[in-house]
Design a protein around this motif. Structure first.
Motif, PDB file in Angstrom:
ATOM      1  N   ASN A  15     -27.714  -5.238 139.410  1.00 44.79           N
ATOM      2  CA  ASN A  15     -27.248  -6.211 138.638  1.00 44.79           C
ATOM      3  C   ASN A  15     -28.522  -7.260 137.941  1.00 44.79           C
ATOM      4  O   ASN A  15     -28.305  -8.193 137.782  1.00 44.79           O
ATOM      5  N   LEU A  16     -29.614  -6.457 137.882  1.00 43.77           N
ATOM      6  CA  LEU A  16     -30.832  -7.195 137.277  1.00 43.77           C
ATOM      7  C   LEU A  16     -31.172  -6.688 135.855  1.00 43.77           C
ATOM      8  O   LEU A  16     -30.822  -5.458 135.708  1.00 43.77           O
ATOM      9  N   PRO A  17     -31.775  -7.264 135.189  1.00 46.97           N
ATOM     10  CA  PRO A  17     -32.375  -6.938 133.788  1.00 46.97           C
ATOM     11  C   PRO A  17     -33.083  -5.578 133.655  1.00 46.97           C
ATOM     12  O   PRO A  17     -34.080  -5.550 134.746  1.00 46.97           O
ATOM     13  N   ALA A  18     -32.474  -4.611 133.085  1.00 48.16           N
ATOM     14  CA  ALA A  18     -33.227  -3.344 132.974  1.00 48.16           C
ATOM     15  C   ALA A  18     -33.493  -3.000 131.468  1.00 48.16           C
ATOM     16  O   ALA A  18     -32.997  -3.328 130.813  1.00 48.16           O
ATOM     17  N   THR A  19     -34.655  -2.184 131.424  1.00 44.74           N
ATOM     18  CA  THR A  19     -35.277  -1.607 129.862  1.00 44.74           C
ATOM     19  C   THR A  19     -34.956  -0.373 129.854  1.00 44.74           C
ATOM     20  O   THR A  19     -35.267   0.482 130.884  1.00 44.74           O
ATOM     21  N   CYS A  20     -34.511   0.101 128.722  1.00 43.96           N
ATOM     22  CA  CYS A  20     -34.265   1.693 128.607  1.00 43.96           C
ATOM     23  C   CYS A  20     -35.664   2.160 128.298  1.00 43.96           C
ATOM     24  O   CYS A  20     -36.741   1.774 127.838  1.00 43.96           O
ATOM     25  N   LEU A  21     -35.902   3.759 128.335  1.00 41.90           N
ATOM     26  CA  LEU A  21     -36.789   4.434 127.856  1.00 41.90           C
ATOM     27  C   LEU A  21     -37.288   4.272 126.424  1.00 41.90           C
ATOM     28  O   LEU A  21     -38.198   4.355 126.257  1.00 41.90           O
ATOM     29  N   THR A  22     -36.234   4.202 125.537  1.00 44.80           N
ATOM     30  CA  THR A  22     -36.507   3.720 124.114  1.00 44.80           C
ATOM     31  C   THR A  22     -37.523   2.774 123.900  1.00 44.80           C
ATOM     32  O   THR A  22     -38.372   2.749 122.893  1.00 44.80           O
ATOM     33  N   CYS A  23     -37.213   1.494 124.762  1.00 43.88           N
ATOM     34  CA  CYS A  23     -38.059   0.271 124.211  1.00 43.88           C
ATOM     35  C   CYS A  23     -39.237   0.378 125.059  1.00 43.88           C
ATOM     36  O   CYS A  23     -40.313  -0.361 124.658  1.00 43.88           O
ATOM     37  N   ILE A  24     -39.374   1.091 126.241  1.00 39.20           N
ATOM     38  CA  ILE A  24     -40.500   1.168 127.145  1.00 39.20           C
ATOM     39  C   ILE A  24     -41.369   2.116 126.336  1.00 39.20           C
ATOM     40  O   ILE A  24     -42.713   1.786 126.091  1.00 39.20           O
ATOM     41  N   HIS A  25     -40.939   3.163 125.724  1.00 35.07           N
ATOM     42  CA  HIS A  25     -41.912   4.159 124.819  1.00 35.07           C
ATOM     43  C   HIS A  25     -41.800   3.973 123.671  1.00 35.07           C
ATOM     44  O   HIS A  25     -41.115   4.801 122.759  1.00 35.07           O
TER      45      HIS A  25
ATOM     46  N   ALA B  21     -40.816   9.894 125.857  1.00 39.62           N
ATOM     47  CA  ALA B  21     -39.552  10.583 125.826  1.00 39.62           C
ATOM     48  C   ALA B  21     -38.642   9.291 126.083  1.00 39.62           C
ATOM     49  O   ALA B  21     -38.845   8.185 126.762  1.00 39.62           O
ATOM     50  N   CYS B  22     -37.375   9.578 125.444  1.00 42.17           N
ATOM     51  CA  CYS B  22     -36.375   8.659 125.418  1.00 42.17           C
ATOM     52  C   CYS B  22     -34.816   8.884 126.270  1.00 42.17           C
ATOM     53  O   CYS B  22     -34.087   7.951 126.387  1.00 42.17           O
ATOM     54  N   LYS B  23     -35.168  10.073 127.093  1.00 41.55           N
ATOM     55  CA  LYS B  23     -34.122  10.428 127.671  1.00 41.55           C
ATOM     56  C   LYS B  23     -34.623  11.365 128.725  1.00 41.55           C
ATOM     57  O   LYS B  23     -35.544  12.148 128.732  1.00 41.55           O
ATOM     58  N   ARG B  24     -33.972  11.153 130.127  1.00 47.36           N
ATOM     59  CA  ARG B  24     -34.559  12.059 131.157  1.00 47.36           C
ATOM     60  C   ARG B  24     -33.438  12.808 131.507  1.00 47.36           C
ATOM     61  O   ARG B  24     -32.287  12.731 131.334  1.00 47.36           O
ATOM     62  N   LYS B  25     -33.807  14.054 132.373  1.00 46.20           N
ATOM     63  CA  LYS B  25     -32.786  14.939 132.839  1.00 46.20           C
ATOM     64  C   LYS B  25     -32.324  14.492 134.179  1.00 46.20           C
ATOM     65  O   LYS B  25     -33.137  14.408 135.145  1.00 46.20           O
ATOM     66  N   MET B  26     -30.926  14.436 134.341  1.00 47.50           N
ATOM     67  CA  MET B  26     -30.454  13.989 135.406  1.00 47.50           C
ATOM     68  C   MET B  26     -30.018  15.387 136.415  1.00 47.50           C
ATOM     69  O   MET B  26     -29.729  16.209 135.895  1.00 47.50           O
ATOM     70  N   PRO B  27     -30.180  15.194 137.750  1.00 47.52           N
ATOM     71  CA  PRO B  27     -30.022  16.354 138.611  1.00 47.52           C
ATOM     72  C   PRO B  27     -28.365  16.667 138.720  1.00 47.52           C
ATOM     73  O   PRO B  27     -27.439  15.637 138.434  1.00 47.52           O
TER      74      PRO B  27
END
Length: 355
Positions: free
Chosen positions: A182-192, A197-203
Motif C-alpha cells: 500500500n505504498l506509492p509505486a512507479t510503473c515501467l513506462t514512467c521509469i523508462h 521495456a514497459c512490460k515484463r513477463k510474469m511467470p
C-alpha cells in the motif's frame, strides 16, 4: 520401388509399395491404402566447427525419423483408448487440473491400469477447470463478477506519476512490492521514459491462494506479504482489493479506533500490528534503548510493536525479502523450494523435480 523410398506400416512394421513423387521443394510418397503413413530415410548434414569462416568438420547422418514411444504424457494420450497403461499420479500442485482425469480414463477397465506409486488425494479434488466453468456459468445466465475475476489473475495498482491504474506486469518487481504494501509505486513506462521495456513477463506457475474477504482464488501477487506471513494466514489473509475497502483501524497500543489517515500507509496490510502516528511519534527520535518494545523497519521506516509484529532481519513483514537460508529458486522452472543444507554447501541450482 527404390530402397531409399520404402514405406513402413506403423502397426506391424511391414514394408509396402507405393508411388514416389519428387520435386524441388519436397519428397512424398502417395499411398493408395488408408492408415499408412510415409516414413522415408532422411539425411542431415552439419559442421562441428560451424562458427569458423571455413568449417571443415562435416558430419552426416542418415536414419529413419522414428522414436519409440515407451512413455507419453497425459495430454499426449488424450483421445486415445489404450489396451493397458501404467500411470504415475504422484505430481505436484503445478500440474494441470485435468491431469488425473485424462491419464486415468485412457483404459476401458480398472484392471487395465497399473498405478505406479501412491498419489495425493487432492489430485482429484481440485474442482472443474476455470475456463469451462466460466463458460457454463455464462451459458446458464449466471452473474459473474468479472472485476474480481480480472483482479484475481492480474492485480492492478495506480502509478504515482502518471496516475493510471495498471496491472502487475507493468511494474518492476521492486515497485510492485511497494504496491502490495500500500505504498506509492512507479510503473515501467514512467521509469523508462527513454523508450525502455514497459512490460515484463510474469511467470505462469504462480501459486493461487484463497482470499478470506472476497472468497476468490487469486495469484500470490494480489496479497500483501504481511498478510501471507501473519500467524494462521490460511484463516486470516486478505487481498489488496479487500484491504482497500477498510476505512478505520484499531491502534494496537492505545486501543482507539481511528481513521486510516492517522496510520502509516503500510499499516493497512498488517492490522494486527497497526500503530497510529501519535503512538509512533511518541517513540520516534528516541534511542533504541529508550524505545523498548518497538522496532523500526529498515525498509519503510515505520515503527511497529515488537510483540505484535514478525520481524525478519529488522524489517517488517512487507519489506523483508523472501530469500532465507535453505530456500532456493530453481534455474529451470523458476519455482521456489525449501531444502535444509549445511552452511558450507553450495546453494542448490535445480529443484528435486528438475534434477
Amino acid at each position: 520401388m527404390q530402397k531409399d523410398n520404402r514405406l513402413i506400416r506403423v502397426t506391424v512394421g511391414e514394408v509396402v509399395g507405393g508411388t514416389h513423387v519428387h520435386s524441388q521443394t519436397f519428397t512424398a510418397v502417395l499411398v493408395p491404402e488408408p492408415g499408412l503413413y510415409p516414413v522415408t530415410r532422411q539425411t542431415k548434414v552439419w559442421f562441428l566447427d560451424g562458427g569458423r569462416p571455413k568449417p571443415v568438420l562435416r558430419i552426416s547422418r542418415t536414419q529413419i525419423p522414428l522414436v519409440p514411444a515407451y512413455a507419453i504424457t497425459a495430454h499426449g494420450s488424450q483421445g486415445k483408448t489404450l489396451p493397458a497403461a501404467m500411470a504415475d499420479f504422484n505430481v505436484d500442485r503445478w500440474t494441470d487440473i485435468t491431469f488425473g482425469t485424462v491419464a486415468g480414463s485412457r483404459v476401458r477397465s480398472r484392471e487395465d491400469i497399473l498405478i505406479l506409486r501412491p498419489f495425493p488425494l487432492w489430485l482429484f479434488q481440485r474442482g472443474a477447470p476455470e475456463g469451462p466453468e466460466l463458460l457454463l456459468k455464462t451459458l446458464r445466465g449466471e452473474k459473474i463478477d468479472w472485476v474480481n475475476y480480472r483482479e484475481a489473475r492480474a492485480p492492478s495498482a495506480p502509478c504515482q506519476q502518471c496516475k493510471v491504474v495498471k496491472p502487475v506486469d507493468y511494474f518492476a518487481d521492486a515497485q510492485w512490492d511497494k504496491a502490495r504494501a500500500n505504498l506509492p509505486a512507479t510503473c515501467l513506462t514512467c521509469i523508462h521514459k527513454d523508450g525502455g521495456a514497459c512490460k515484463r513477463k510474469m511467470p505462469s506457475n504462480v501459486e493461487r491462494l484463497r482470499c478470506i474477504g472476497c472468497g476468490f482464488e487469486k495469484v500470490e501477487h494480489a496479497f500483501p506479504r504481511a498478510q501471507l506471513r501473519q500467524p494462521r494466514a490460511e484463516e486470516r489473509r486478505n487481498c489488496i482489493a479487500c484491504l482497500k475497502n477498510v476505512s478505520e483501524l484499531t491502534c494496537s497500543q492505545c486501543a482507539e479506533v481511528k481513521p486510516l489517515k492517522e496510520f502509516h500507509l503500510s499499516a493497512l496490510t498488517l492490522p494486527w500490528a497497526a500503530a497510529c502516528q501519535s503512538c509512533q511519534d511518541a517513540v520516534r527520535g528516541k534511542a533504541r534503548r529508550l524505545r523498548a518494545g518497538w522496532e523500526k523497519c529498515r525498509g519503510c521506516a515505520a515503527f511497529l510493536p515488537t510483540s505484535s509484529a514478525v520481524y525478519i532481519n529488522q524489517r517488517c513483514p512487507n519489506c523483508a525479502a523472501d530469500r532465507k537460508w535453505g530456500k532456493h529458486t530453481c534455474l529451470r522452472c523458476k519455482r521456489k523450494w525449501s531444502e535444509n543444507s549445511a552452511e558450507e554447501q553450495i546453494r542448490k541450482r535445480f529443484c528435486p523435480n528438475c534434477r
